[in-house]
Design an enzyme around this catalytic site. Structure first.
Site, PDB file in Angstrom:
ATOM      1  N   CYS A   1      24.737  81.607  27.659  1.00 21.58           N
ATOM      2  CA  CYS A   1      25.383  80.308  27.914  1.00 21.58           C
ATOM      3  C   CYS A   1      24.395  79.146  27.903  1.00 21.58           C
ATOM      4  CB  CYS A   1      26.172  80.331  29.216  1.00 21.58           C
ATOM      5  SG  CYS A   1      25.172  80.558  30.719  1.00 21.58           S
TER       6      CYS A   1
ATOM      7  N   HIS B   1      26.227  79.858  35.192  1.00 16.97           N
ATOM      8  CA  HIS B   1      26.908  79.618  33.916  1.00 16.97           C
ATOM      9  C   HIS B   1      26.995  78.117  33.674  1.00 16.97           C
ATOM     10  CE1 HIS B   1      29.282  80.918  30.498  1.00 16.97           C
ATOM     11  NE2 HIS B   1      30.141  79.942  30.758  1.00 16.97           N
TER      12      HIS B   1
ATOM     13  N   HIS C   1      31.789  76.816  25.792  1.00 15.58           N
ATOM     14  CA  HIS C   1      30.692  77.584  26.386  1.00 15.58           C
ATOM     15  C   HIS C   1      30.564  78.926  25.693  1.00 15.58           C
ATOM     16  CE1 HIS C   1      33.539  80.074  28.977  1.00 15.58           C
ATOM     17  NE2 HIS C   1      34.304  79.200  28.363  1.00 15.58           N
TER      18      HIS C   1
END
Length: 146
Positions: free
Chosen positions: A54, A105, A117
């Site tokens: 990510c 994240h 993402h």
């Protein structure tokens, strides 16, 4: 009275010129944000972990647009200026706690309550920020880096 009127008109002129500069800066930020989103969207479907995770994905997209970011999601969170959820703008970074131990994240806000993402389960994709089943519960905050 004449001094008051002169001061008043001076303030009007000053505000007119300064707001024009603010508009130009916002317009430039919008263009950069749109370019970032365009760069981000070209990776939709790219598997997680193959090319990037990510934060590596966010790092790569911003790098393609001439913006340097730290490599990890927790460092990216500390890098920008904090933004309230209701004030999110396209191109802002959004952060989540998916592991139970802090920022883990990151994604890029694309407007309309959505972010793009690289998710471990499906790779690069678009999700709803307030998804009641997963992302909404794990949202931590956002940062402006543009």
């Amino acid at each position: 009275m004449r001094k008051v009127l002169t001061a008043f008109f001076s303030m009007i002129i000053l505000l007119a010129f300064s707001s024009g500069n603010v508009f130009a800066a916002n317009e430039e930020d919008t263009t950069v944000a749109e370019n970032i989103i365009e760069s981000a969207e070209k990776y939709i479907g790219t598997p997680y972990g193959g090319e990037f995770d990510c934060s590596g994905y966010v790092y790569k997209v911003f790098s393609e647009n001439g913006i340097e970011l730290p490599r990890s999601s927790s460092s990216q969170y500390k890098h920008g200026e904090s933004v309230e959820k209701e004030n999110l703008q396209k191109g802002d970074l959004v952060f989540f706690n998916t592991t139970g131990s802090g920022i883990s994240h990151v994604g890029i806000y694309i407007g309309d309550n959505k972010f793009i993402h690289s998710a471990s389960s499906i790779g690069v994709s678009i999700s709803k920020l307030n998804d009641p089943y997963y992302w909404g519960k794990r949202y931590v905050g956002a940062a402006k880096v543009l």
